[in-house]
Enzyme design. Sequence first.
Site, PDB file in Angstrom:
ATOM      1  CG  LEU A   1      -2.255  -0.744   1.103  1.00  0.00           C
ATOM      2  CD1 LEU A   1      -2.031  -2.234   0.923  1.00  0.00           C
ATOM      3  CD2 LEU A   1      -3.133  -0.477   2.320  1.00  0.00           C
TER       4      LEU A   1
ATOM      5  CD  GLU B   1       3.723   3.532   4.827  1.00  0.00           C
ATOM      6  OE1 GLU B   1       4.877   3.697   5.278  1.00  0.00           O
ATOM      7  OE2 GLU B   1       3.192   2.407   4.716  1.00  0.00           O
TER       8      GLU B   1
ATOM      9  CG  HIS C   1       5.105  -1.446  11.656  1.00  0.00           C
ATOM     10  ND1 HIS C   1       5.997  -2.042  10.794  1.00  0.00           N
ATOM     11  CD2 HIS C   1       4.281  -0.683  10.882  1.00  0.00           C
ATOM     12  CE1 HIS C   1       5.732  -1.661   9.556  1.00  0.00           C
ATOM     13  NE2 HIS C   1       4.700  -0.833   9.586  1.00  0.00           N
TER      14      HIS C   1
ATOM     15  CG  ASP D   1       5.902   0.966  20.141  1.00  0.00           C
ATOM     16  OD1 ASP D   1       6.403   0.944  21.280  1.00  0.00           O
ATOM     17  OD2 ASP D   1       4.723   1.343  19.924  1.00  0.00           O
TER      18      ASP D   1
ATOM     19  CB  VAL E   1       6.005   4.429  21.955  1.00  0.00           C
ATOM     20  CG1 VAL E   1       4.951   5.326  22.586  1.00  0.00           C
ATOM     21  CG2 VAL E   1       6.507   5.051  20.644  1.00  0.00           C
TER      22      VAL E   1
ATOM     23  CG  ASP F   1      -7.640   3.339   5.460  1.00  0.00           C
ATOM     24  OD1 ASP F   1      -6.626   2.641   5.695  1.00  0.00           O
ATOM     25  OD2 ASP F   1      -7.678   4.210   4.561  1.00  0.00           O
TER      26      ASP F   1
END
Length: 317
Positions: free
Chosen positions: A186, A227, A236, A246, A248, A287
Amino acid sequence: MKKIILSAALVLSLISCNKEEAVSTASESSTTAQRACASNDVLDRQLRENPELAIRMNEIEAFTENAIQTGRLVNGRIEIPVVVNVLYRTTAENISLAQIQSQIDVLNKDFNATNSDFNKVPAAFSGVKANVGISFVLDQVIRKSTTKTSWGTNDACKKTASGGLAPTSPTTKLNLWAATIGGGILGYAQFPGGSSATDGVVIDSKYFGTTGTATAPYNLGRTATHEVGHWMNLRHIWGDATCGNDQVSDTPLHNTANYGVPAYPHYSTCTGTPIEMTMNYMDYTDDKAMYMFSNGQKSRMLAIFAAGGARNSFAQP
């Protein structure tokens, strides 16, 4: 929740992104191919081609951690000019200005927490949902007719010698390429630290914006949000490894990528069996199933725009 850990092997541990990741249970599955982001595959190739990139990225990681710990983040508004490079063979690939603007609008909503689905964030994550506070403005659209049926992920679309379009002012403008990528991909982004000659984000034109050729279940512009998150140094959410990191602190440990529209709550089998933040933009869900960044991700993104940060040039007046 995860503790931020920095090591010399960090970059090499973050290059395993592929669309064959195990699929988590979902209440609603996609009718088309699962989300596939090639950002880490591109990073893997760039690291092989330029070993010094690993050093630069480790330096960026060290700077980012220090900026977060010391509170040395950007204050004030950041507005990023966006150049959209359209590479087309067919009329459908030559996406309209309206479709392009719809993507800019989505980025502005998602990065400023004005997206209509932001209120769907579960109570478990309400304390960490973030308004990143970064805005985007369409600066220029450049179009080029081509005979290529697909561009792949080797950055050919960013090189005039390969028939593509070179980035415009990449140190002060975010370049997006709308082009057919192929291979079920994508989109993909270049992480901070890479060459300015290939800096930016590539989105397949079938998943660009919310109108025109935008194709469900990736027709809400969230591929670009995901992105651009990578472009701003986000990984990710599953850390590209089983129960990975990640970098975080306020995102839960994820077993792996989630696809489709997972039922809430979806529990991880990682340490502590936390509820996974499947609605985070840095997962692989459809989405309509992703609609938040966390405060920790916000801090990580803002760090690269701070004085001395990898993208500080974008924060200048």
